[in-house]
Design an enzyme around this catalytic site. Structure first.
Site, PDB file in Angstrom:
ATOM      1  N   ASP A 135       0.834  -1.195   0.000  1.00 40.34           N
ATOM      2  CA  ASP A 135       0.000   0.000   0.000  1.00 40.34           C
ATOM      3  C   ASP A 135       0.873   1.251   0.000  1.00 40.34           C
ATOM      4  OD1 ASP A 135      -1.920   1.901   0.215  1.00 40.34           O
ATOM      5  OD2 ASP A 135      -2.809   1.161   2.065  1.00 40.34           O
ATOM      6  N   ASP A 318      -2.109   6.933  -6.160  1.00 40.67           N
ATOM      7  CA  ASP A 318      -2.344   5.994  -5.070  1.00 40.67           C
ATOM      8  C   ASP A 318      -2.614   4.601  -5.611  1.00 40.67           C
ATOM      9  OD1 ASP A 318      -3.070   4.721  -2.736  1.00 40.67           O
ATOM     10  OD2 ASP A 318      -4.924   5.835  -2.445  1.00 40.67           O
TER      11      ASP A 318
END
Length: 436
Positions: A135, A318
């Site tokens: 992540d 992201d």
């Protein structure tokens, strides 16, 4: 010294941890305006040691993955809809967000490689191996712990803190909560982290999860935990020193191998690509990576939207957000331009509550979409075919974009087919194509 409970009976340690966790939660409360770890770790451990190299990412929904037989990939609809929580949290300037664990929109194609990417790491000596979710939107790393009480099931054995390689005692409570009400809490851990045979980070600090609750019912898709590649103190990047100030990942366009690379290996991979670089810029959320999206072109025609509409609140890149979100003014102009280009096809009504431009055609190709990055020395990045499409099923194809309340967010779908390089030293993001 090792961890404190290495020298006391397991039963006593378990009771102490329960007391500490309950005590801290009762004092600090279950809710906070900006959900985050309630207690920061003290600087008992010092991160040191170079880490250089690359490692293959594993896709949980791939039949050849070590986790393939145990992991169920969330459905296309569930993936996009639950991903809304992450986007809402970013728009509300929260420091925490909901994680997405699958990129799969081709469940009918077992060979498609759009699934969750995990990385295999090890902790301690002898090494204990774990597959962690990658992540880039979070700095925190945690693994399921041996003394786990809730949400303990994983494809890998739980981490055994009694085998810690650290010379320190860490009994500080740990708690992370996310906007979809998922959470992980326990105590802080400390151990040597290794990624394949390329190097290690000594005395790496991470969360040892005792209660890991995923409100979506996915149990964090049976991964052992989270590997945080975001910015900020205690992230993997900050604890590794200078050796991980450059990293990259390749997002496959049509399946096949994908990888995540660090340091010299990331530079070497990037050097084989045709690259375009754009500067990182400052944003409100210090954990995330921002770049300037200044315009979009559809079929060679730039939208008649002022760059200030794109730049007023910044653009986040992201890997944890699935599809790209654009401010409402920008999205409306963009969607209309795409629909105009697709006017010979029949637009479907109310197919998806999030994406509003869908067509019932197999193998449909949306018009060429080009992102313009950088207020100065603007670069033009043409999205791949698969970087524009979200396949709801074998025939229904949607434009993989949606409106946002404020921020622009470049999602992982739009990164398909690119080797994305994060150069934190040079403060640039690179988009590489035609890599060897």
């Amino acid at each position: 010294m090792a961890w404190m409970y290495k020298h006391i009976p397991t039963t006593c340690f378990f009771l102490v941890v329960c007391y500490l966790t309950i005590k801290v939660v009762s004092i600090l409360g279950e809710k906070a305006p900006h959900p985050q770890f309630q207690v920061e770790p003290k600087p008992n451990c010092q991160s040191s040691g170079p880490i250089i190299g690359s490692h293959k990412l594993e896709r949980l929904s791939n039949r050849c993955s070590p986790n393939a037989n145990l992991t169920k990939t969330p459905s296309s609809g569930k993936l996009v809809n639950t991903n809304q929580a992450r986007v809402r949290s970013i728009n509300k300037k929260q420091n925490r967000h909901h994680y997405r664990y699958s990129l799969s929109d081709n469940e009918y194609d077992s060979n498609a490689d759009y699934g969750l990417f995990t990385v295999k790491i090890s902790l301690g000596t002898p090494q204990q191996y774990y597959s962690l979710i990658v992540d880039t939107g979070s700095r925190w790393t945690w693994v399921r712990c041996r003394f786990c009480r809730v949400g303990c099931t994983s494809d890998d054995p739980p981490y055994d803190p009694s085998k810690s390689s650290c010379d320190y005692t860490l009994t500080i409570p740990f708690r992370a909560s996310y906007d979809d009400k998922s959470s992980a809490k326990g105590i802080w851990g400390c151990d040597n982290l290794n990624i394949d045979d390329f190097g290690s980070i000594m005395n790496f600090q991470f969360g040892c999860g005792l209660e890991n609750i995923d409100r979506n019912g996915d149990n964090f898709v049976n991964a052992a935990g989270i590997l945080g590649l975001g910015k900020g103190e205690w992230s993997l990047i900050s604890q590794s020193g200078s050796s991980m100030q450059v990293f990259s990942y390749f997002v496959p366009e049509n399946g096949g191998g994908a990888d995540l690379q660090f340091g010299d290996k990331a530079r070497e991979k990037s050097n084989t690509c045709t690259n375009q670089f754009t500067p990182m810029v400052q944003g409100i959320d210090q954990e995330k990576y921002y770049i300037d999206l200044v315009g979009i072109s559809v079929d060679g025609n730039e939208l008649n939207v002022p760059s200030t509409e794109f730049m007023s609140r910044g653009t986040i890149i992201d890997s944890g957000t699935t599809i790209t979100r654009l401010p409402e003014v920008v999205y409306s102009a963009f969607r209309d331009a795409v629909r105009q280009s697709m006017s010979s096809y029949t637009l479907l009504d109310e197919i998806d509550e999030l994406m509003d431009t869908c067509y019932s055609l197999e193998g449909i190709a949306f018009p060429e979409i080009k992102f313009h990055f950088g207020e100065v020395n603007t670069i033009d990045v043409i999205l791949t075919k698969e970087g524009t499409i979200w396949r709801k099923d074998v025939t229904v194809n949607c434009l993989a974009f949606a409106a946002a309340e404020s921020y622009s967010i470049i999602g992982i779908v739009q990164q398909r087919g690119f080797n994305v390089l994060y150069d934190l030293e040079g403060e640039t993001i690179g988009f590489g194509t035609n890599c060897t």
